[in-house]
Write a protein that holds these residues in place. Structure first.
Motif, PDB file in Angstrom:
ATOM      1  N   GLU A   1     104.900  31.859   6.510  1.00 19.41           N
ATOM      2  CA  GLU A   1     104.314  30.682   5.848  1.00 19.41           C
ATOM      3  C   GLU A   1     105.222  30.307   4.695  1.00 19.41           C
ATOM      4  O   GLU A   1     105.748  31.176   4.003  1.00 19.41           O
ATOM      5  CB  GLU A   1     102.897  31.008   5.364  1.00 19.41           C
ATOM      6  CG  GLU A   1     102.023  29.805   5.069  1.00 19.41           C
ATOM      7  CD  GLU A   1     102.359  29.199   3.717  1.00 19.41           C
ATOM      8  OE1 GLU A   1     102.155  27.974   3.546  1.00 19.41           O
ATOM      9  OE2 GLU A   1     102.836  29.944   2.834  1.00 19.41           O
ATOM     10  N   TRP A   2     105.431  29.007   4.501  1.00 20.79           N
ATOM     11  CA  TRP A   2     106.443  28.564   3.542  1.00 20.79           C
ATOM     12  C   TRP A   2     106.175  29.068   2.130  1.00 20.79           C
ATOM     13  O   TRP A   2     107.066  29.576   1.466  1.00 20.79           O
ATOM     14  CB  TRP A   2     106.526  27.036   3.551  1.00 20.79           C
ATOM     15  CG  TRP A   2     107.042  26.490   4.836  1.00 20.79           C
ATOM     16  CD1 TRP A   2     107.897  27.114   5.715  1.00 20.79           C
ATOM     17  CD2 TRP A   2     106.744  25.218   5.416  1.00 20.79           C
ATOM     18  NE1 TRP A   2     108.144  26.310   6.807  1.00 20.79           N
ATOM     19  CE2 TRP A   2     107.458  25.142   6.648  1.00 20.79           C
ATOM     20  CE3 TRP A   2     105.952  24.131   5.033  1.00 20.79           C
ATOM     21  CZ2 TRP A   2     107.387  24.005   7.466  1.00 20.79           C
ATOM     22  CZ3 TRP A   2     105.881  23.014   5.847  1.00 20.79           C
ATOM     23  CH2 TRP A   2     106.605  22.962   7.050  1.00 20.79           C
ATOM     24  N   GLY A   3     104.955  28.902   1.655  1.00 17.21           N
ATOM     25  CA  GLY A   3     104.641  29.336   0.301  1.00 17.21           C
ATOM     26  C   GLY A   3     104.824  30.830   0.115  1.00 17.21           C
ATOM     27  O   GLY A   3     105.371  31.289  -0.901  1.00 17.21           O
ATOM     28  N   ALA A   4     104.386  31.610   1.104  1.00 17.42           N
ATOM     29  CA  ALA A   4     104.545  33.061   1.030  1.00 17.42           C
ATOM     30  C   ALA A   4     106.021  33.456   1.082  1.00 17.42           C
ATOM     31  O   ALA A   4     106.452  34.394   0.387  1.00 17.42           O
ATOM     32  CB  ALA A   4     103.775  33.726   2.175  1.00 17.42           C
ATOM     33  N   MET A   5     106.813  32.742   1.888  1.00 14.61           N
ATOM     34  CA  MET A   5     108.242  33.039   1.969  1.00 14.61           C
ATOM     35  C   MET A   5     108.943  32.735   0.647  1.00 14.61           C
ATOM     36  O   MET A   5     109.813  33.484   0.209  1.00 14.61           O
ATOM     37  CB  MET A   5     108.877  32.227   3.101  1.00 14.61           C
ATOM     38  CG  MET A   5     108.425  32.637   4.492  1.00 14.61           C
ATOM     39  SD  MET A   5     109.037  31.521   5.781  1.00 14.61           S
ATOM     40  CE  MET A   5     110.801  31.843   5.681  1.00 14.61           C
ATOM     41  N   ILE A   6     108.560  31.633   0.021  1.00 20.15           N
ATOM     42  CA  ILE A   6     109.144  31.293  -1.283  1.00 20.15           C
ATOM     43  C   ILE A   6     108.768  32.352  -2.321  1.00 20.15           C
ATOM     44  O   ILE A   6     109.600  32.770  -3.137  1.00 20.15           O
ATOM     45  CB  ILE A   6     108.670  29.895  -1.727  1.00 20.15           C
ATOM     46  CG1 ILE A   6     109.232  28.828  -0.786  1.00 20.15           C
ATOM     47  CG2 ILE A   6     109.105  29.611  -3.160  1.00 20.15           C
ATOM     48  CD1 ILE A   6     108.656  27.450  -1.014  1.00 20.15           C
ATOM     49  N   ALA A   7     107.516  32.804  -2.277  1.00 21.28           N
ATOM     50  CA  ALA A   7     107.069  33.825  -3.222  1.00 21.28           C
ATOM     51  C   ALA A   7     107.813  35.140  -3.011  1.00 21.28           C
ATOM     52  O   ALA A   7     108.212  35.808  -3.979  1.00 21.28           O
ATOM     53  CB  ALA A   7     105.561  34.041  -3.081  1.00 21.28           C
TER      54      ALA A   7
END
Length: 277
Positions: free
Chosen positions: A229-235
């Protein structure tokens, strides 16, 4: 076909709509096809950790040796799919309730429902979502439930306001004089005119919901590891951004790509509506 496309692009807002639809369709198509035909799975360990982008792995490898390209595209159904459900379900519920509020004559029902709508709309979506996910627990399914609970009120307000205006039009009075039933008037004359305005708002709301879903995953409240998931990957990648910038840049670009494509569509539709006014 080419002439029709060119003619549409030459109309006010047409180029922006075509560009936005092309960009959005491209990322959706990639997100659907890559998990099926791609070389690697999103949770597959394919090499050494922190490999920089290369011809073999265009987006590089992450801190666990997983292909970032695979994870970025596999995350499309999670982000866009959840956002789609988080918009369409409250859109349907809110539009129905809004139209009913315009027709129902029971003052107590209207007062209570309107108070609930005003109360829900008074709270910021992200803050309430964080609070509810803290109680319900993380998960994309819970995010859809919360978006439904919080967003239907906005569509109900839009639908009720529009329905009141539509009911004052001459063609509604003509339909009544012709003996049309209330049910036929609602579904044949009121709902199509109300839905058009609600859909326009839903398209712009789609952008916000995608960002909200990614933001919640960034905080660890939506997607659960090892889901892509994009947000989780960024985090996950922010800790290593100094040495492995690709861990955050590529999922961030995918998020921006989706938001920009939808923004182009919304802007194009707005320009077309202004030109027709």
């Amino acid at each position: 076909m080419i002439k029709k496309i060119k003619a549409f692009a030459d109309r006010p807002g047409g180029f922006g709509i075509l560009m936005g639809m092309s960009m959005f369709g491209l990322i959706v198509l990639a997100g659907v096809l890559y998990p099926i035909f791609g070389a690697h799975k999103s949770d597959e360990f394919v090499g050494d950790t922190f490999q920089a982008p290369s011809w073999k792995h265009p987006f590089g490898l992450d801190q666990l040796g997983r292909d970032v390209l695979s994870r970025t595209l596999t995350a499309v159904p999670s982000d866009i799919g959840v956002a789609f459900l988080g918009v369409t379900i409250p859109l349907a519920i809110g539009t129905i309730i809004g139209i009913l509020l315009a027709f129902v004559k029971n003052r107590a029902f209207v007062t209570i429902t309107s108070s609930i709508i005003d109360g829900i709309n008074a709270f910021p979506l992200l803050i309430i979502a964080i609070a509810m996910l803290t109680v319900m627990g993380p998960g994309l399914f819970n995010v859809v439930i919360i978006l439904t609970i919080m967003n239907w009120a906005r569509y109900a307000r839009i639908a009720r306001t529009r329905a009141v205006v539509v009911m004052q039009q001459n063609y509604i009075e003509a339909a009544r004089l012709l003996g049309y039933s209330k049910k036929k008037i609602i579904f044949r004359h009121v709902t199509p005119n109300v839905s058009s305005e609600s859909l326009a708002y839903a398209l712009s709301d789609f952008i916000l919901v995608i960002i909200v879903v990614s933001g919640l995953s960034f905080l660890g409240l939506a997607a659960r590891p090892p889901a892509a998931e994009w947000g989780a990957m960024i985090a996950d990648g922010r800790t290593y951004i100094g040495d492995a910038w690709w861990l955050t840049i590529f999922p961030g670009l995918a998020l921006c790509w989706s938001a920009i494509s939808l923004s182009l569509i919304v802007e194009g539709l707005s320009r077309r509506d202004r030109s027709n006014a």
